[in-house]
Write an enzyme that holds these catalytic residues in place. Structure first.
Site, PDB file in Angstrom:
ATOM      1  N   ASP A  49       2.279  89.631 -29.115  1.00 30.31           N
ATOM      2  CA  ASP A  49       1.158  88.753 -28.776  1.00 30.31           C
ATOM      3  C   ASP A  49       0.185  88.599 -29.934  1.00 30.31           C
ATOM      4  O   ASP A  49       0.245  89.320 -30.919  1.00 30.31           O
ATOM      5  CB  ASP A  49       0.364  89.352 -27.614  1.00 30.31           C
ATOM      6  CG  ASP A  49       1.084  89.199 -26.294  1.00 30.31           C
ATOM      7  OD1 ASP A  49       1.936  88.311 -26.199  1.00 30.31           O
ATOM      8  OD2 ASP A  49       0.767  89.966 -25.379  1.00 30.31           O
ATOM      9  N   LYS A  71      -0.513  83.268 -27.193  1.00 31.93           N
ATOM     10  CA  LYS A  71      -1.433  83.363 -26.067  1.00 31.93           C
ATOM     11  C   LYS A  71      -2.869  83.416 -26.540  1.00 31.93           C
ATOM     12  O   LYS A  71      -3.329  84.369 -27.133  1.00 31.93           O
ATOM     13  CB  LYS A  71      -1.195  84.615 -25.205  1.00 31.93           C
ATOM     14  CG  LYS A  71      -0.112  84.428 -24.230  1.00 31.93           C
ATOM     15  CD  LYS A  71      -0.565  84.874 -22.864  1.00 31.93           C
ATOM     16  CE  LYS A  71       0.652  85.005 -21.990  1.00 31.93           C
ATOM     17  NZ  LYS A  71       1.101  86.401 -21.948  1.00 31.93           N
ATOM     18  N   MET A 183     -12.355  89.671 -21.539  1.00 35.11           N
ATOM     19  CA  MET A 183     -12.236  88.201 -21.579  1.00 35.11           C
ATOM     20  C   MET A 183     -13.490  87.524 -21.036  1.00 35.11           C
ATOM     21  O   MET A 183     -13.408  86.440 -20.457  1.00 35.11           O
ATOM     22  CB  MET A 183     -11.009  87.731 -20.757  1.00 35.11           C
ATOM     23  CG  MET A 183      -9.702  88.280 -21.287  1.00 35.11           C
ATOM     24  SD  MET A 183      -8.299  87.973 -20.202  1.00 35.11           S
ATOM     25  CE  MET A 183      -8.483  89.257 -18.978  1.00 35.11           C
TER      26      MET A 183
HETATM   27  N1  SAH Z   1      -4.014  94.552 -22.473  1.00 32.93           N
HETATM   28  C1  SAH Z   1      -5.247  94.497 -23.228  1.00 32.93           C
HETATM   29  C2  SAH Z   1      -6.209  93.460 -22.692  1.00 32.93           C
HETATM   30  C3  SAH Z   1      -5.717  92.046 -22.806  1.00 32.93           C
HETATM   31  S1  SAH Z   1      -6.904  90.898 -22.229  1.00 32.93           S
HETATM   32  C4  SAH Z   1      -5.893  95.870 -23.246  1.00 32.93           C
HETATM   33  O1  SAH Z   1      -5.438  96.762 -22.504  1.00 32.93           O
HETATM   34  O2  SAH Z   1      -6.827  96.077 -24.006  1.00 32.93           O
HETATM   35  C5  SAH Z   1      -7.675  90.422 -23.735  1.00 32.93           C
HETATM   36  C6  SAH Z   1      -9.107  90.902 -23.775  1.00 32.93           C
HETATM   37  O3  SAH Z   1      -9.158  92.277 -24.106  1.00 32.93           O
HETATM   38  C7  SAH Z   1      -9.960  90.227 -24.826  1.00 32.93           C
HETATM   39  O4  SAH Z   1     -10.432  88.980 -24.385  1.00 32.93           O
HETATM   40  C8  SAH Z   1     -11.080  91.231 -24.975  1.00 32.93           C
HETATM   41  O5  SAH Z   1     -11.995  91.141 -23.905  1.00 32.93           O
HETATM   42  C9  SAH Z   1     -10.334  92.541 -24.835  1.00 32.93           C
HETATM   43  N2  SAH Z   1      -9.963  93.105 -26.137  1.00 32.93           N
HETATM   44  C10 SAH Z   1      -8.730  93.354 -26.589  1.00 32.93           C
HETATM   45  N3  SAH Z   1      -8.768  93.915 -27.811  1.00 32.93           N
HETATM   46  C11 SAH Z   1     -10.079  94.015 -28.150  1.00 32.93           C
HETATM   47  C12 SAH Z   1     -10.778  94.507 -29.291  1.00 32.93           C
HETATM   48  N4  SAH Z   1     -10.131  95.021 -30.342  1.00 32.93           N
HETATM   49  N5  SAH Z   1     -12.128  94.448 -29.273  1.00 32.93           N
HETATM   50  C13 SAH Z   1     -12.793  93.947 -28.227  1.00 32.93           C
HETATM   51  N6  SAH Z   1     -12.184  93.473 -27.121  1.00 32.93           N
HETATM   52  C14 SAH Z   1     -10.845  93.506 -27.079  1.00 32.93           C
END
Ligand code: SAH
Length: 271
Positions: A49, A71, A183
């Site tokens: 992704d 995505k 998100m």
């Molecule tokens: N599966 C992922 C989440 C996917 S949804 C997890 O477990 O972290 C995607 C959202 O995750 C983004 O919109 C943001 O809100 C958050 N996110 C993912 N990586 C991030 C990062 N390095 N810093 C801040 N927010 C993050």
């Protein structure tokens, strides 16, 4: 590379493919698990992704196929059904298919849908958890999501527009609660209004962590009533996480003292 073949001799075992759902963590490659690295090294195909850091792909063997399935909110490189079919088809060819996702596959990662598709097709699935953004970002900002004095519950919520209407915000905030919104940066103003509408204090602390655990990381501390304004002033964009609750009042950047930018918000570089 293992492939199924019609020319296989009778005594040669049938190559058994599988899907490994792997959490890539929040960004910093050092936050991969040893199991994730092992899975990446064993891959014939990696399906990854947008949120997966490029350095993490360095663990994938040179000969392995790399498939980006993108995505973002506006651009879906492949539909989820197509991704499910791709994973299953590759595994049925006898390949080790690593499905690499940011954070943890089962936290807002559609890992559950891919697991269902694999099971329905009778394909073997292994799951390697990852450090979800909430945990990586909290560590980055030195926020303890639970704390004996401040929070005995923590909730992970999806804040994208599609889910906002259905979300019951009433039970999610309040004394002793920490709310982590994934998100949610684009519609942070709506989220803040909904929470305040449900009785949350306007001056409740919020930490906004953008690009958590990455070199480009930024941590901003504000309050619910100034959240949208803070995001606009600093141009904070996805990926960013909101940590809302008393524990967020203690937000700090790694090895950096808090620098007051105004009475209500503080911006900090993570490195
Ligand atoms: N599966 C992922 C989440 C996917 S949804 C997890 O477990 O972290 C995607 C959202 O995750 C983004 O919109 C943001 O809100 C958050 N996110 C993912 N990586 C991030 C990062 N390095 N810093 C801040 N927010 C993050």
């Amino acid at each position: 590379m293992k492939t199924s073949s019609d020319l296989r001799s009778p005594e040669e075992p049938v190559a058994l493919g599988k899907i490994i759902l792997v959490g890539a963590g929040p960004g910093d490659p050092e936050l991969l698990t040893l199991k994730a690295v092992k899975a990446l090294r064993s891959a014939d195909v990696v399906v990854y992704d947008k949120l997966v850091s490029p350095e993490i792909l360095d663990f994938v063997p040179t000969g392995a196929e790399r498939i980006f399935v993108g995505k973002s909110r506006s651009l879906h490189t492949l539909r989820q059904d197509d991704i499910n079919a791709l994973l299953v088809n590759k595994a049925e060819e006898g390949l080790v298919v690593v499905r690499l996702k940011g954070g943890d596959p089962f936290i807002f990662g559609r890992g559950g849908e891919e697991l269902d598709a694999a099971r329905a097709a009778g394909v073997t699935v292994e799951i390697v958890p990852g450090i979800t953004a909430a945990l990586g970002c909290a560590a980055d900002a030195a926020i303890s999501l639970t704390h004996r004095d401040h929070a005995s519950a923590v909730t992970f919520v999806a804040g994208q527009r599609r889910d906002l209407g259905n979300q019951n915000w009433r039970g999610l905030h309040g004394a002793g609660r920490t709310l982590v919104v994934y998100m949610g940066v684009q519609d942070a103003g709506i989220i803040a209004d909904k929470l305040i509408g449900e009785g949350a204090a306007a001056d409740l602390a919020v930490a906004v962590i953008e690009n958590g655990t990455r070199k480009s990381g930024r941590i901003t501390r504000t309050t619910l009533d100034h959240l949208a304004e803070t995001i606009a002033i600093y141009g904070i964009a996805s990926p960013a996480l909101l940590i809302i609750g008393d524990v967020a009042a203690a937000a700090q950047a790694r090895n950096k003292p808090l620098e007051a930018v105004s009475s209500f918000h503080f911006a900090l570089a993570a490195e």
